[in-house]
Structure formats: structure tokens, C-alpha cells
Scaffold this motif. Structure first.
Motif, PDB file in Angstrom:
ATOM      1  N   GLU A 218      24.820  31.438  39.849  1.00 16.60           N
ATOM      2  CA  GLU A 218      25.547  32.575  39.281  1.00 16.60           C
ATOM      3  C   GLU A 218      25.930  33.571  40.368  1.00 16.60           C
ATOM      4  O   GLU A 218      27.032  34.107  40.382  1.00 16.60           O
ATOM      5  CB  GLU A 218      24.689  33.268  38.220  1.00 16.60           C
ATOM      6  CG  GLU A 218      25.354  34.488  37.600  1.00 16.60           C
ATOM      7  CD  GLU A 218      24.454  35.202  36.598  1.00 16.60           C
ATOM      8  OE1 GLU A 218      24.918  36.184  35.978  1.00 16.60           O
ATOM      9  OE2 GLU A 218      23.288  34.788  36.443  1.00 16.60           O
ATOM     10  N   HIS A 219      24.999  33.812  41.276  1.00 15.01           N
ATOM     11  CA  HIS A 219      25.222  34.782  42.344  1.00 15.01           C
ATOM     12  C   HIS A 219      25.169  34.078  43.700  1.00 15.01           C
ATOM     13  O   HIS A 219      24.217  33.342  43.990  1.00 15.01           O
ATOM     14  CB  HIS A 219      24.167  35.888  42.290  1.00 15.01           C
ATOM     15  CG  HIS A 219      24.179  36.648  40.997  1.00 15.01           C
ATOM     16  ND1 HIS A 219      25.229  37.446  40.608  1.00 15.01           N
ATOM     17  CD2 HIS A 219      23.256  36.707  39.993  1.00 15.01           C
ATOM     18  CE1 HIS A 219      24.965  37.973  39.432  1.00 15.01           C
ATOM     19  NE2 HIS A 219      23.782  37.545  39.031  1.00 15.01           N
TER      20      HIS A 219
ATOM     21  N   THR B 254      28.708  39.690  41.251  1.00 16.04           N
ATOM     22  CA  THR B 254      27.589  39.715  42.199  1.00 16.04           C
ATOM     23  C   THR B 254      27.641  40.979  43.051  1.00 16.04           C
ATOM     24  O   THR B 254      26.643  41.686  43.200  1.00 16.04           O
ATOM     25  CB  THR B 254      27.631  38.480  43.115  1.00 16.04           C
ATOM     26  OG1 THR B 254      27.440  37.304  42.325  1.00 16.04           O
ATOM     27  CG2 THR B 254      26.543  38.543  44.178  1.00 16.04           C
TER      28      THR B 254
ATOM     29  N   GLN C 204      37.955  37.136  39.353  1.00 16.17           N
ATOM     30  CA  GLN C 204      36.557  36.746  39.169  1.00 16.17           C
ATOM     31  C   GLN C 204      35.854  36.647  40.520  1.00 16.17           C
ATOM     32  O   GLN C 204      34.666  36.944  40.638  1.00 16.17           O
ATOM     33  CB  GLN C 204      36.478  35.397  38.454  1.00 16.17           C
ATOM     34  CG  GLN C 204      35.056  34.897  38.251  1.00 16.17           C
ATOM     35  CD  GLN C 204      35.004  33.521  37.607  1.00 16.17           C
ATOM     36  OE1 GLN C 204      36.055  32.912  37.322  1.00 16.17           O
ATOM     37  NE2 GLN C 204      33.803  32.997  37.389  1.00 16.17           N
ATOM     38  N   TYR C 205      36.624  36.232  41.540  1.00 22.98           N
ATOM     39  CA  TYR C 205      36.067  36.080  42.888  1.00 22.98           C
ATOM     40  C   TYR C 205      36.765  37.024  43.851  1.00 22.98           C
ATOM     41  O   TYR C 205      37.974  37.264  43.741  1.00 22.98           O
ATOM     42  CB  TYR C 205      36.216  34.639  43.373  1.00 22.98           C
ATOM     43  CG  TYR C 205      35.472  33.635  42.532  1.00 22.98           C
ATOM     44  CD1 TYR C 205      34.082  33.552  42.587  1.00 22.98           C
ATOM     45  CD2 TYR C 205      36.149  32.772  41.674  1.00 22.98           C
ATOM     46  CE1 TYR C 205      33.394  32.643  41.805  1.00 22.98           C
ATOM     47  CE2 TYR C 205      35.459  31.863  40.894  1.00 22.98           C
ATOM     48  CZ  TYR C 205      34.082  31.800  40.964  1.00 22.98           C
ATOM     49  OH  TYR C 205      33.397  30.912  40.183  1.00 22.98           O
TER      50      TYR C 205
ATOM     51  N   PRO D 152      31.374  36.279  44.017  1.00 20.66           N
ATOM     52  CA  PRO D 152      31.807  36.731  42.704  1.00 20.66           C
ATOM     53  C   PRO D 152      31.861  38.257  42.644  1.00 20.66           C
ATOM     54  O   PRO D 152      31.002  38.942  43.212  1.00 20.66           O
ATOM     55  CB  PRO D 152      30.722  36.193  41.758  1.00 20.66           C
ATOM     56  CG  PRO D 152      30.076  35.074  42.509  1.00 20.66           C
ATOM     57  CD  PRO D 152      30.116  35.504  43.943  1.00 20.66           C
ATOM     58  N   ARG D 153      32.840  38.774  41.948  1.00 23.81           N
ATOM     59  CA  ARG D 153      32.941  40.231  41.782  1.00 23.81           C
ATOM     60  C   ARG D 153      31.690  40.773  41.105  1.00 23.81           C
ATOM     61  O   ARG D 153      31.171  41.827  41.493  1.00 23.81           O
ATOM     62  CB  ARG D 153      34.186  40.572  40.949  1.00 23.81           C
ATOM     63  CG  ARG D 153      34.395  42.063  40.707  1.00 23.81           C
ATOM     64  CD  ARG D 153      35.691  42.317  39.955  1.00 23.81           C
ATOM     65  NE  ARG D 153      35.959  43.740  39.804  1.00 23.81           N
ATOM     66  CZ  ARG D 153      35.562  44.463  38.768  1.00 23.81           C
ATOM     67  NH1 ARG D 153      34.882  43.876  37.772  1.00 23.81           N
ATOM     68  NH2 ARG D 153      35.832  45.757  38.693  1.00 23.81           N
TER      69      ARG D 153
END
Length: 243
Positions: free
Chosen positions: A114-115, A164, A85-86, A161-162
């Protein structure tokens, strides 16, 4: 899950010890994987990655580009193959310290956006005075024009985050502007002071000449992108579902 993405070119002798340090820093702390993108190396970087992973018994993947495409493209390849996820990125030369990653992960508890991007800041750099001068000047010019609020955009150690990253516009050298691009999409940027170490093996792939001219072109492009950014603020959203 955390995916550690490392772009590497001709980093035999550096990549093995770096993988060991990452494993020691993250084992028992969180679930993680290591993805090394061998960007057309002419040495045994790829083999050293897999041999070290087998020795350490850690989850690692080596992806090889047939020819060198640059650091930004190598990072993109790693993120596309990542399961986490990250994403944590760091340079393959060993100058970024994996021991700083746990503190960056701890910041996630305080972030609700979120981003976002957590950008490393090499406050005490282990470089020559001339190289430090170049970096300070470049960072001041970039911040004055882009106003990204990041004191050290060249630091390879970042966390985001991926999802993002996959929403950011891709272009060559975009890895240096991830914080500015995150701000452009309405995300938040956080700074984490990190350690910086001497390179143990090999030489840097960058010179003052290629940094200056590429940087000028990139900043012009970033200014163009910034002028065309539109951030939508949603005031209302309703859904009706048929019974």
C-alpha cells in the motif's frame, strides 16, 4: 493518473525544456499532469511554465509561492494540489532525466504494498569530484544511522503514492528522507538506477556548508522520529452490520 511535481526557484531556461521532455516521455503512455511550484522565483519561471504548457498542449499547472519556503514545502504544495494517485518528483534544473519515468512506472506492476517509494539512484553523477565525494560521505553516514538502504537519497527523481506522502510527518528538508520515512511507517522502498545530466542554465542553490549543518540537524531529528515509530500489525478485524 500520474502527477509530476516539480519544485522550482529561478529556473528560467531549464523549466521549459524539462516540461517538453516530460510531455514527450509520458504522452501516449499514461494520463498525467505537471505541477510546477514556483518557490518565490525572481525570474520568469512561472511564465515559462505556462507558455511551454500552451505550446505543448499538455495539462500543466503553475503555483507560485509569494516568498521562498524551501524545496520540501514546495513539494508539499504540489502534492496537495495534485489529482493523481501517484506522484513523481524531479528537480527543475534538468539534471534528472524524464526519460527514466516510464521505467519507474513499469515497476508499479510488481509492487503490491500500500505504501512505498521508488527512489532514483544517480550511479554516474555529472558533478565535480568534490561534490561527488561530499555526496558519497553524506549517504554513507545517513545510511549507517538511519539504515534506509538507499544509496542516493539526494536524487530528486522519486515515485510514490500521493496517499503515502500525505501520511508522512512534514518538516523542512523532509524531501531528502522520504524513503526513510516510508520505511518508518512500514512501507517498502525500491531503487531505480537513473540518468544524471549536467545543469544547462544557472547554478545550484546548495553549497557544502549549508548541506553539512542542515544534514546533521535533520539526521538527529530522523533518529528521534525513528525511535518513536510504532507499526501496528492487525491480526484480526471483524465487522457486524445490522440487517
Amino acid at each position: 493518473m500520474i502527477s509530476v511535481v516539480i519544485p522550482a526557484k529561478d529556473e528560467r531556461g531549464n523549466i521549459g525544456p524539462l516540461i517538453k521532455e516530460i510531455c514527450h516521455a509520458l504522452q501516449g503512455l499514461t494520463e498525467f499532469e505537471i505541477l510546477v511550484v514556483d518557490d518565490g522565483s525572481e525570474d520568469d519561471t512561472f511564465t515559462e511554465v505556462m507558455d511551454t504548457a500552451a505550446f505543448m498542449q499538455c495539462h500543466a499547472k503553475a503555483i507560485r509561492h509569494e516568498r521562498s519556503t524551501g524545496q520540501s514545502t514546495a513539494i508539499l504544495t504540489g502534492v496537495l494540489h495534485a489529482n493523481g494517485q501517484y506522484i513523481v518528483t524531479l528537480d527543475a534544473d534538468g539534471q534528472n532525466d524524464p526519460a527514466d519515468i516510464p521505467a519507474m512506472l513499469a515497476k508499479l506492476e510488481q509492487i503490491h504494498a500500500e505504501h512505498f517509494c521508488i527512489a532514483g539512484f544517480r550511479k554516474h553523477r555529472k558533478d565535480t569530484p568534490w561534490k561527488r565525494f561530499q555526496s558519497r560521505l553524506a549517504n554513507k553516514v545517513r545510511d549507517a544511522l538511519l539504515q534506509d538502504g538507499v544509496p542516493d537519497t539526494g536524487c530528486g527523481l522519486k515515485l510514490f503514492p500521493r496517499a503515502t506522502f500525505l501520511r508522512l510527518p512534514y518538516f523542512d528538508h523532509m524531501h531528502r528522507y522520504i524513503p526513510a520515512l516510508v520505511r518508518r511507517m512500514g512501507g517498502e522502498v525500491y531503487i531505480a538506477e537513473v540518468n544524471h545530466r549536467d545543469r544547462q542554465v544557472g547554478v545550484s542553490k546548495y553549497t557544502a556548508w549549508n548541506r553539512v549543518w542542515v544534514g546533521i540537524v535533520d539526521i538527529i531529528g530522523m533518529l528521534w522520529l525513528g525511535r518513536r515509530a510504532k507499526i501496528a500489525i492487525i491480526s484480526r478485524c471483524e465487522t457486524h452490520r445490522q440487517n
